[in-house]
Write a protein that holds these residues in place. Sequence first.
Motif, mmCIF file in Angstrom:
data_model
loop_
_atom_site.group_PDB
_atom_site.id
_atom_site.type_symbol
_atom_site.label_atom_id
_atom_site.label_comp_id
_atom_site.label_asym_id
_atom_site.label_seq_id
_atom_site.Cartn_x
_atom_site.Cartn_y
_atom_site.Cartn_z
ATOM 1 N N VAL A 1 -5.787 -21.085 25.608
ATOM 2 C CA VAL A 1 -5.910 -21.387 24.016
ATOM 3 C C VAL A 1 -4.418 -21.755 23.295
ATOM 4 N N MET A 2 -3.688 -21.987 23.636
ATOM 5 C CA MET A 2 -2.564 -22.799 23.110
ATOM 6 C C MET A 2 -2.685 -24.606 23.381
ATOM 7 N N THR A 3 -4.175 -24.824 24.479
ATOM 8 C CA THR A 3 -4.289 -26.058 24.391
ATOM 9 C C THR A 3 -5.282 -26.644 23.937
ATOM 10 N N TYR B 1 -7.862 -18.064 15.927
ATOM 11 C CA TYR B 1 -6.538 -18.277 16.801
ATOM 12 C C TYR B 1 -5.440 -17.082 17.240
ATOM 13 N N GLU B 2 -5.152 -16.783 16.326
ATOM 14 C CA GLU B 2 -3.801 -15.994 16.393
ATOM 15 C C GLU B 2 -3.589 -14.603 16.597
ATOM 16 N N PHE B 3 -5.409 -13.963 16.850
ATOM 17 C CA PHE B 3 -6.086 -12.966 17.676
ATOM 18 C C PHE B 3 -6.400 -12.745 18.803
ATOM 19 N N LEU B 4 -6.558 -14.406 19.442
ATOM 20 C CA LEU B 4 -7.084 -14.917 21.080
ATOM 21 C C LEU B 4 -6.144 -14.836 21.632
ATOM 22 N N LEU B 5 -4.392 -15.597 20.493
ATOM 23 C CA LEU B 5 -3.210 -15.856 21.072
ATOM 24 C C LEU B 5 -3.061 -14.587 21.677
ATOM 25 N N GLY C 1 -5.774 -9.103 27.237
ATOM 26 C CA GLY C 1 -6.101 -9.138 27.421
ATOM 27 C C GLY C 1 -6.950 -10.371 28.368
ATOM 28 N N ARG C 2 -8.407 -10.075 28.494
ATOM 29 C CA ARG C 2 -9.062 -11.750 28.957
ATOM 30 C C ARG C 2 -10.531 -11.789 29.138
ATOM 31 N N HIS D 1 4.675 -16.108 17.056
ATOM 32 C CA HIS D 1 4.611 -16.576 18.164
ATOM 33 C C HIS D 1 5.441 -17.774 19.622
ATOM 34 N N ARG D 2 6.167 -17.804 18.319
ATOM 35 C CA ARG D 2 7.513 -18.874 19.503
ATOM 36 C C ARG D 2 8.342 -18.060 20.723
#
Length: 841
Positions: free
Chosen positions: A154-156, A189-193, A200-201, A237-238
Amino acid sequence: MPTDFTTLTVGLPVYNDPEGLRRSVPTVAAQTWNGPVRLLIVDDGSTDETPAVVEELASAYHGIEVVTNDRNRGRPYTRNRILDLAGDGWLAWLDADDLWHPRKLELQFAALEHAGIGLDDDVLCTTPFRWCWIDTHQERLRVPTVEGDQVHSVMTGDLYPYLWTMLGPARAFRDAGGFDARLPRRQDYEFLLRFTAGGGRVISTPERQPLCTYVKSDTGRSPRDVARANRVIGSKHRETYRRYGRRFERECRRNRHRLVARFYDNNGQHRLAGLYRARARASEPIEWLVRRRLASRLVALLRAMRGYDRSRGTGTSAATRTTSRDAATAVLRAARDALESRDWQGAADVLGPFEATADDTAPVEVWYLLDDALRRIEEEDAALAATQRGSSRHPNDVELRSRLVELHSLCEHYGEAVSAWSELEADDEQLRPELFNLVARAYRMLEEHHGALEIAARGAQFHPGHRGIRDELYKARATLTDWEKAIVAPPVPVGPVTRDAPAGSVSDLGFLGGGTGPLIGTLPSGAERAPTVHLTLNGRAIATTSGSAISDGFWEFALNCRQALEFLGDGDVVSLECDGRPVTIEGYGSRLVVLTGYPTRSHELLRHVAKGHVFTKVGRLRKGYTAVRKREILTFFEDLSGLLQENTQHTCYPFYGNLLGAIREHDFVAHDVGGFDMGYVSPHTEPNAVRAEFIDLCRFLLSRGYYLRLTPWCAMIRPKARGRVFLDLNYGWFTPAGQLQLSFGWRYDPVTDAERFFAPREVPMAGHLVPVPGNAEEVLHQLYGPNWVVPEQGFDHTVDVQRNVDYLLTSDELDALQTEAPSQVRIDSVLGPDGEVVERR
């Protein structure tokens, strides 16, 4: 279908986007999933015509529920309100302006069922998707990465957070905390992170087929909103970022700054974009900056050197320097100079006036050079006329007579080409290879295949390496081969032996047995999704199709690769596979061995397929679509549509296969290579008025300089006589009884809702927005039946076609158009006395 796959809510937030709603809502209504769909539209306080469009759509489609916010409260609030109203079933998302493939829900539920996922699992299902930039006409296919560490993905940016691809339990979205109200942008994006970091998967549909289209425009978005959202995400999310190291955290921060810079650039605010790029560079390693600067200097040096090379050798042309008093010599020198500099039009402009007034004393080279120039600018008709004049002045010149044969073939005057060839007196070794190639083609087009074989064999004797002659040789061989005897069951197993149970069987070999139709088979399958079948040559796939549902739980498939016969030779092995299992061929087993008596060219066919060539639905091998070709075709479509809209008030739509691509793929259908099918629907209902209107439209196009190839139902339009880009203009009408009929024909019950047909609607197609009928899905059902949503390479468009010949152009009407503009019009076919199609050569 499992019992917990029966309740689905689709959440669609909207704010001031009526056109986006018109694009998106029909793609929900067209889903093939057989469960009930509740479309929940939440209007976030729109102040334009959006509420009226919502009401219009709610009256046109079933299952729409509308909720309106008291004022504009922003995306997070609106998405959370959808979560509160979604209930305890399944939830999918769609944003106004984005689109779903008709099988999106069907294939996602199949993937969830295959994985054993239920409403109690914290699992979401995503899909591959297509990005379409409508402002720059670009497109990209994106396939999410669901393997490995999903938080890292997700982050990349490898696991895409877009909600309109997601389907999952509504409870899973709520339990993860919904959407952060502080984020004006990037809530998904923030939700999926947060969802993946909390355990969650995400799974995905297995095929690479894009099931969603994201209609993007990078202009107009607020970079400030993105920057503010980035600050909240970075702070919130640091610790998650630092889990992968400080260097990774810095790189993620730099990417967030680059994202803001890109939005500032797209909005023309370059100074602020530079500021954010500077922030991104502030923490970059010094060594990297040094390397980048050195690389930039090296690139600048190479560009400078390349520019110097290009600038060498310039000067005035020979035509301006010549001082010769001999007009013919001056013209020839000017023409040669123009041809050497690749100025084909310039050479034609120099030679044309001189050739028209030349007498018998003019050098024969004038006609050689003029022919060369006119062919280069694709003016073969003009080259033929000039060469005929030259040949009359130099009747004994073998080169001119040879060129006359070539040009007759290029202009598709095949009978004249063969006649001129029979009168040509020259030794074979004196003739250019192109002449053998084109004469063999002329014989083939006249269906005189023995003559084509003889000419190609003679040419191959003197020019064994010429590709065109070799192609004609193999085309003739393939046509004259008895394929029922040339394909045999292998005496011993060929290749690895499989113990897998057969996936299905072939009942009709079609083209592979010497017929003209597709290869047809059936697959006994109870699967939810249509199976995929591959035709393989020596173990490598050369064509793919999908099964179409038929009765008794069977799937039927069809494949047409007729031109593959031109490449087959001794020892080739042909087989079919479905999901890794063999498909048996009745009377042969699971494989066929080819014994034609001449060498194979299978390596050439496999190379073509590897480079993107595809088999069309009629079995021809053609270059597949490239981004450049799509752009050329759609630009021509838009230009011509605009011209007709302005001058005739007709709205033109993609028709037939291109309407299918626009609705199903949001792109071109890969195997439907050739002309672009377009059309309009006449406001008239009587046959005479509909025909007269189409004739007037053809006259208008001729007056604008276009070239037309006519059939009773269609005009093939080219800006040049033989340009590679062309459009097929069809037409439609509603009968006095209110039924939609189309000129080329249809197969199933006609559409009757004229008001819905003309409702405004656009969809993206290869990065362009194109208009489509408001009830395009119903039109496709009329054309192709209920299985239009499944790609079928071997679809036979001529079977069971219904036509109303009263509305089609008569032979007298076609002849009248050709008489008015003989150099711009060619007639390909007419209707016979019983309504049958009669080809003209």
